[in-house]
Scaffold this motif. Sequence first.
Motif, short mmCIF file in Angstrom:
data_model
loop_
_atom_site.label_atom_id
_atom_site.label_comp_id
_atom_site.label_asym_id
_atom_site.label_seq_id
_atom_site.Cartn_x
_atom_site.Cartn_y
_atom_site.Cartn_z
N TYR A 133 80.99 25.26 84.45
CA TYR A 133 80.54 25.43 83.06
C TYR A 133 80.06 26.86 82.83
O TYR A 133 80.46 27.52 81.87
N PHE A 134 79.17 27.33 83.71
CA PHE A 134 78.62 28.67 83.52
C PHE A 134 79.67 29.76 83.78
O PHE A 134 79.61 30.84 83.18
N ALA A 135 80.65 29.49 84.63
CA ALA A 135 81.76 30.44 84.80
C ALA A 135 82.54 30.54 83.49
O ALA A 135 82.95 31.64 83.08
N GLY A 136 82.74 29.40 82.83
CA GLY A 136 83.38 29.42 81.52
C GLY A 136 82.56 30.17 80.50
O GLY A 136 83.10 30.88 79.65
N ALA A 137 81.24 30.03 80.57
CA ALA A 137 80.35 30.76 79.66
C ALA A 137 80.47 32.27 79.89
O ALA A 137 80.52 33.04 78.93
N VAL A 138 80.53 32.66 81.16
CA VAL A 138 80.70 34.09 81.48
C VAL A 138 82.03 34.59 80.92
O VAL A 138 82.09 35.65 80.28
N ALA A 139 83.08 33.82 81.11
CA ALA A 139 84.40 34.21 80.60
C ALA A 139 84.38 34.32 79.07
O ALA A 139 84.98 35.24 78.50
N THR A 140 83.68 33.40 78.41
CA THR A 140 83.60 33.42 76.96
C THR A 140 82.85 34.66 76.47
O THR A 140 83.27 35.31 75.51
N VAL A 141 81.77 35.01 77.14
CA VAL A 141 80.99 36.20 76.76
C VAL A 141 81.83 37.45 76.98
O VAL A 141 81.84 38.36 76.13
N ILE A 142 82.56 37.51 78.08
CA ILE A 142 83.42 38.67 78.35
C ILE A 142 84.53 38.76 77.31
O ILE A 142 84.82 39.84 76.79
N ARG A 143 85.15 37.62 77.00
CA ARG A 143 86.23 37.60 76.00
C ARG A 143 85.73 38.10 74.65
O ARG A 143 86.44 38.81 73.93
N ALA A 144 84.47 37.76 74.32
CA ALA A 144 83.89 38.20 73.05
C ALA A 144 83.37 39.63 73.11
O ALA A 144 82.92 40.17 72.10
N ARG A 145 83.42 40.23 74.30
CA ARG A 145 82.95 41.60 74.53
C ARG A 145 81.48 41.78 74.17
O ARG A 145 81.06 42.82 73.66
#
Length: 115
Positions: free
Chosen positions: A78-90
């Motif tokens: 879940y938190f890996a997905g959150a990290v990916a989402t934050v990175i995707r949103a820059r």
Amino acid sequence: MSTAYVVVTVLAAGMAAVSAGTFIFRAPAVVRSITAYGVPEAWLPWLGAAKAAGAVGLLVGLAVPAIGVAAGVGLVLYFAGAVATVIRAREYAHLPMPLLYAAPVVASLVLRAKS
């Protein structure tokens, strides 16, 4: 079962539960951040429920190890997905938050493996 494992697991569960509450009860700062990342606001209760289930699973895992490991792995993903989402949103300044919540979960899994 070591004292360190129990303390870290309870801490991880508490942090996941608080984070779940901010999603379920739609804390304004969370709503702003999540929508800025491109995540639909309608997903907040489901994401909160996933974190809450992980928190409960970690605590149950103190008595039933397989459930604790499954909950820990689920929260890490879940938190890996959150990290990916934050990175995707820059929104790189927001990266520490999901990492902060993931750290005690990872520590709990490591301590479980060592015991």
